[in-house]
Motif scaffolding. Structure first.
Motif, PDB file in Angstrom:
ATOM      1  N   ARG A  74     -39.573  -2.404   6.062  1.00 12.19           N
ATOM      2  CA  ARG A  74     -39.931  -0.989   5.955  1.00 12.19           C
ATOM      3  C   ARG A  74     -38.683  -0.115   5.961  1.00 12.19           C
ATOM      4  O   ARG A  74     -38.543   0.794   5.144  1.00 12.19           O
ATOM      5  N   ASP A  75     -37.768  -0.391   6.865  1.00 12.77           N
ATOM      6  CA  ASP A  75     -36.556   0.420   6.964  1.00 12.77           C
ATOM      7  C   ASP A  75     -35.692   0.307   5.710  1.00 12.77           C
ATOM      8  O   ASP A  75     -35.136   1.300   5.239  1.00 12.77           O
ATOM      9  N   ASP A  76     -35.595  -0.906   5.167  1.00  8.86           N
ATOM     10  CA  ASP A  76     -34.827  -1.085   3.927  1.00  8.86           C
ATOM     11  C   ASP A  76     -35.472  -0.325   2.777  1.00  8.86           C
ATOM     12  O   ASP A  76     -34.790   0.270   1.946  1.00  8.86           O
ATOM     13  N   CYS A  77     -36.786  -0.340   2.743  1.00  9.37           N
ATOM     14  CA  CYS A  77     -37.530   0.378   1.702  1.00  9.37           C
ATOM     15  C   CYS A  77     -37.294   1.887   1.822  1.00  9.37           C
ATOM     16  O   CYS A  77     -37.021   2.558   0.826  1.00  9.37           O
ATOM     17  N   VAL A  78     -37.368   2.401   3.034  1.00  8.21           N
ATOM     18  CA  VAL A  78     -37.149   3.830   3.266  1.00  8.21           C
ATOM     19  C   VAL A  78     -35.750   4.225   2.802  1.00  8.21           C
ATOM     20  O   VAL A  78     -35.571   5.226   2.102  1.00  8.21           O
ATOM     21  N   LYS A  79     -34.765   3.431   3.176  1.00  4.93           N
ATOM     22  CA  LYS A  79     -33.372   3.719   2.785  1.00  4.93           C
ATOM     23  C   LYS A  79     -33.192   3.646   1.278  1.00  4.93           C
ATOM     24  O   LYS A  79     -32.522   4.493   0.679  1.00  4.93           O
TER      25      LYS A  79
END
Length: 98
Positions: free
Chosen positions: A35-40
């Protein structure tokens, strides 16, 4: 008020914009991103505000609980660590065969 954008505008076409973000999240999932990689990635490459990505992610999670449970289980660090440990053991055994 209508803006001439190639991509949907959050203010002018909110449903299309949300659908676009959903599609981008689904593409991130194909690349097994967290999720965090996607957000970034969406913030950097598509200029999508993190709060929008997180909100759409949260709704996708609600609607697709079974999928996300399997996805998180398949992509958990523990699974990766088990795979890499097994792979290294196999590699070491093969190296000794030569």
């Amino acid at each position: 008020m209508y803006h001439k954008h190639q991509l949907p505008c959050l203010h002018c076409q909110p449903h299309d914009y949300i659908r676009m973000v959903q599609h981008m999240i689904e593409r991130c999932l194909l690349f097994q991103m967290s999720r965090d990689d996607c957000v970034k990635a969406l913030a950097k490459h598509a200029k999508i505000e993190p709060i929008i990505t997180l909100t759409v992610w949260k709704e996708l999670l609600k609607e697709n609980k079974g999928f996300f449970q399997a996805y998180f289980q398949a992509n958990s660090p523990r699974q990766f660590n088990n795979w890499s440990t097994q792979s290294m053991a196999t590699f070491r055994r093969r190296r000794h065969w030569r």
